[in-house]
Design a protein around this motif. Structure first.
Motif, PDB file in Angstrom:
ATOM      1  N   ARG A  93      42.101  37.021  50.506  1.00  0.00           N
ATOM      2  CA  ARG A  93      43.217  37.328  49.656  1.00  0.00           C
ATOM      3  C   ARG A  93      42.770  38.805  49.280  1.00  0.00           C
ATOM      4  O   ARG A  93      41.561  38.937  48.748  1.00  0.00           O
ATOM      5  CB  ARG A  93      43.575  36.470  48.693  1.00  0.00           C
ATOM      6  N   ALA A  94      43.725  39.607  49.056  1.00  0.00           N
ATOM      7  CA  ALA A  94      43.259  41.011  48.301  1.00  0.00           C
ATOM      8  C   ALA A  94      44.393  41.509  47.561  1.00  0.00           C
ATOM      9  O   ALA A  94      45.529  41.111  47.623  1.00  0.00           O
ATOM     10  CB  ALA A  94      43.109  42.021  49.580  1.00  0.00           C
ATOM     11  N   THR A  95      43.874  42.156  46.406  1.00  0.00           N
ATOM     12  CA  THR A  95      44.880  42.814  45.621  1.00  0.00           C
ATOM     13  C   THR A  95      44.617  44.350  45.678  1.00  0.00           C
ATOM     14  O   THR A  95      43.447  44.758  45.820  1.00  0.00           O
ATOM     15  CB  THR A  95      44.826  42.505  44.029  1.00  0.00           C
ATOM     16  N   LEU A  96      45.668  45.119  45.667  1.00  0.00           N
ATOM     17  CA  LEU A  96      45.357  46.702  45.918  1.00  0.00           C
ATOM     18  C   LEU A  96      46.099  47.417  44.929  1.00  0.00           C
ATOM     19  O   LEU A  96      47.221  47.138  44.407  1.00  0.00           O
ATOM     20  CB  LEU A  96      45.678  47.177  47.373  1.00  0.00           C
ATOM     21  N   ILE A  97      45.675  48.719  44.568  1.00  0.00           N
ATOM     22  CA  ILE A  97      46.506  49.586  43.829  1.00  0.00           C
ATOM     23  C   ILE A  97      46.335  50.732  44.747  1.00  0.00           C
ATOM     24  O   ILE A  97      45.518  51.232  45.355  1.00  0.00           O
ATOM     25  CB  ILE A  97      45.830  49.705  42.345  1.00  0.00           C
ATOM     26  N   LEU A  98      47.712  51.160  44.867  1.00  0.00           N
ATOM     27  CA  LEU A  98      47.820  52.517  45.552  1.00  0.00           C
ATOM     28  C   LEU A  98      48.584  53.722  44.630  1.00  0.00           C
ATOM     29  O   LEU A  98      49.131  53.257  43.806  1.00  0.00           O
ATOM     30  CB  LEU A  98      48.740  52.359  46.709  1.00  0.00           C
TER      31      LEU A  98
END
Length: 159
Positions: free
Chosen positions: A131-136
């Motif tokens: 699982r991954a969380t990302l901020i763009l």
């Protein structure tokens, strides 16, 4: 586990807050005026999902995708800072990724996402779920959206 989740949410909020303040202070704030329509937000979220998907696919193959990341992006996999491929937890060179689910939310000058994935390498029958969380955020000057932070982890074996 609940304390870790709360700590993670607090960290994610702090990063999103910092991204907003940083962008506002650098003069790259979203233009004032009417709010984007739901269809415009949806189109942007789809475009950002494509960026996340491309980053994961390239990483699974062991290829760099530096143009998808902001300069100095913070990438953490299973608690370890990563500066080169493989950037995501559970990945090794020479595989492919299947994205089980994803969600991207956009709020003005930043977006955040959540992805569930499975890395596969058929040559030796290996697979890892993660699982991954990302901020763009949009890059200063060009306005092209880039990944500024990614945090991923794999499931730990039971026991």
């Amino acid at each position: 586990m609940r304390a870790e989740l709360m700590s993670f949410r607090t960290t994610l909020f702090a990063l999103a807050f910092c991204a907003t303040i940083s962008s506002a202070c650098s003069g790259n704030a979203a233009p004032r005026g009417s709010a984007p329509s739901r269809s415009e937000e949806g189109a942007l979220a789809d475009s950002l999902a494509d960026i996340v998907s491309a980053a994961l696919r390239a990483d699974a193959r062991g290829e760099t995708a530096d143009s998808l990341y902001a300069q100095g992006a913070l990438i953490v996999a299973n608690g370890e800072h990563r500066t080169e491929t493989p950037r995501y937890a559970g990945f090794e060179r020479g595989g492919e990724v299947d994205i089980a689910s994803s969600r991207i939310d956009v709020n003005g000058v930043f977006a955040w996402g959540y992805v569930e994935y499975r890395w596969l390498r058929t040559s030796d029958n290996r697979a890892e779920e993660g699982r991954a969380t990302l901020i763009l955020a949009p890059a200063p000057g060009s306005g092209r959206w880039r990944i500024v932070h990614a945090h991923s982890s794999t499931q730990r074996p039971a026991g």
